[in-house]
Design an enzyme around this catalytic site. Sequence first.
Site, PDB file in Angstrom:
ATOM      1  N   HIS A 156      35.234  52.247  54.142  1.00 53.02           N
ATOM      2  CA  HIS A 156      36.630  52.320  53.670  1.00 53.02           C
ATOM      3  C   HIS A 156      36.712  52.486  52.152  1.00 53.02           C
ATOM      4  O   HIS A 156      37.662  52.019  51.521  1.00 53.02           O
ATOM      5  CB  HIS A 156      37.436  51.078  54.067  1.00 53.02           C
ATOM      6  CG  HIS A 156      37.307  50.717  55.514  1.00 53.02           C
ATOM      7  ND1 HIS A 156      38.113  51.255  56.494  1.00 53.02           N
ATOM      8  CD2 HIS A 156      36.433  49.886  56.167  1.00 53.02           C
ATOM      9  CE1 HIS A 156      37.758  50.762  57.675  1.00 53.02           C
ATOM     10  NE2 HIS A 156      36.742  49.944  57.498  1.00 53.02           N
ATOM     11  N   SER A 277      35.908  70.434  29.119  1.00 57.02           N
ATOM     12  CA  SER A 277      37.334  70.740  29.153  1.00 57.02           C
ATOM     13  C   SER A 277      37.668  71.594  27.932  1.00 57.02           C
ATOM     14  O   SER A 277      37.110  71.394  26.861  1.00 57.02           O
ATOM     15  CB  SER A 277      38.135  69.441  29.117  1.00 57.02           C
ATOM     16  OG  SER A 277      39.421  69.671  28.586  1.00 57.02           O
ATOM     17  N   LYS A 283      35.215  65.414  27.747  1.00 58.98           N
ATOM     18  CA  LYS A 283      35.078  65.531  29.197  1.00 58.98           C
ATOM     19  C   LYS A 283      33.780  66.194  29.645  1.00 58.98           C
ATOM     20  O   LYS A 283      33.259  67.097  29.001  1.00 58.98           O
ATOM     21  CB  LYS A 283      36.262  66.348  29.771  1.00 58.98           C
ATOM     22  CG  LYS A 283      37.584  65.655  29.712  1.00 58.98           C
ATOM     23  CD  LYS A 283      37.713  64.485  30.679  1.00 58.98           C
ATOM     24  CE  LYS A 283      37.698  64.910  32.115  1.00 58.98           C
ATOM     25  NZ  LYS A 283      39.012  65.172  32.669  1.00 58.98           N
ATOM     26  N   GLU A 290      33.004  69.960  42.907  1.00 63.05           N
ATOM     27  CA  GLU A 290      34.368  70.245  43.364  1.00 63.05           C
ATOM     28  C   GLU A 290      34.425  71.597  44.067  1.00 63.05           C
ATOM     29  O   GLU A 290      35.118  71.763  45.078  1.00 63.05           O
ATOM     30  CB  GLU A 290      35.338  70.198  42.170  1.00 63.05           C
ATOM     31  CG  GLU A 290      35.546  68.777  41.682  1.00 63.05           C
ATOM     32  CD  GLU A 290      36.141  68.686  40.285  1.00 63.05           C
ATOM     33  OE1 GLU A 290      36.402  67.571  39.839  1.00 63.05           O
ATOM     34  OE2 GLU A 290      36.337  69.736  39.638  1.00 63.05           O
TER      35      GLU A 290
END
Length: 468
Positions: A156, A277, A283, A290
Amino acid sequence: MSIWGGRFTQGMDEAFERFNASLSMDRRLIQEDIEGSMAYAEALAQAGILSPQELRRTLEGLGEIRDRAQQDPDFLADAKDEDVHSFVEARLVEIVGETGLKLHTGRSRNDQVAVDTRLFLKKAIGQVQQGLKGLMGELLNQARSHPDLVVPGYTHLRKAQPVLLAHYLLAWFEMFSRDRDRFEDCFRRTDCMPLGAGALAGNAFAVDREVLRRKLNFSRITPNSLDAVSDRDYLVDFVGAGSLTLVHLSRLAEDLIFFSTPECGWIELSDVVTTGSSLMPQKKNPDSLELLRGKSGRVIGNLTRLLVLLKGLPLTYNKDLQEDKEALFDTLDTLLDCLQVAQAVVRTLKVDAEAARKALEGNFMTATDLADYLVRKGMAFREAHGLVGRIVLECEGQQIGLSQLPLSRYRQLSSLFAEDLFQALSVRHSIEARSVPGGTAPERVAEALSHAEQSLTLQNPSERGTSV
Ligand code: ARG
């Protein structure tokens, strides 16, 4: 010269001609198309349709087209032919003249395209298997490099019980092993030779299908000509297996994204598979992962596309089937890219042992072990579960961990508690206790690791090119 114009008095509508053509897509089958045609020419010669000299010319001509297609990327670029089959036949007639007009005797593009895609897919499956093996090898390398490292296991998306990192990595290995099986299964069904089915009813000349099978390195011949020209199940098998592989890659990506967040932090992704970024200088984003997650949508889409394509089709061949190739090629390309990138991610990731140790602290991750402790001292599990639940609540209230609660308090709660309870709470103890086959105990994981290593060295039929 068109390959079918005889009974027509008018040429094609321009928009329809473009619509009908598939060369821009099926040009990828040219090597297989020529391979199939060479075998078929030999079968025709055996059947007495081509003289030995005509056979020789035909094979030379086909060889020339094959070499040219390999060497010259523009060879097919501006061709006006309808599809790869017409392209090869037209070039053959240009090279060898009238002899080339005999090659299609008894053959249809319906059995031709079926043999082409099956030949193509057999090679493609071998490539996918290599990709899967590459990724699985990297998972094993990481597992071997951290034999003792313990990390939080989740249910979970909440910390649940400690597990060995190697055990965690081998879970992914299992998934990709099943994928390999599924692709092998698909290979077995693809490894069936349809040439000789003709347009739908079979071949009226004495072409020896067994000889064709052997020449083209198939294990079996298709037993029914109607099915042979309309069957695309092997493509569904492939894209289906591919979809599940992509789902596995997507889930792996999700885990690694999560574990590499600053909030978890025990995995660090390498610079070589991350991006920055354009605005925020600090970043480092997991774009590789992804995209792996995102690409699954393409392949699952391809599966839907094929299933819907086939759903309402009457026997036998229908032109709808021409739409199958994009799904095949796109799935193959996506799969190979994804497996390569996933391999790079796993190969270059760093595990931060200190962060993993911290991640295990203060989460009551060995609460089950405390309940198990009471069971070993004679308490019924459900009762032990309830008691430990109350202890967790009490510790939470005091913002302490289970091992900070004093023994005296434990003993007030149950006389079964003794000094050795603190051992039971240790991560090491928790891991070692789970020594059933398939559990996370170090000796079990070591066994699983060597088993996995062995399985990777085995060669599948698809890597040999035939299933017999
Ligand atoms: N380009 C066609 C395909 O991919 C080849 C078969 C054409 N057959 C036919 N009867 N028109 O399906």
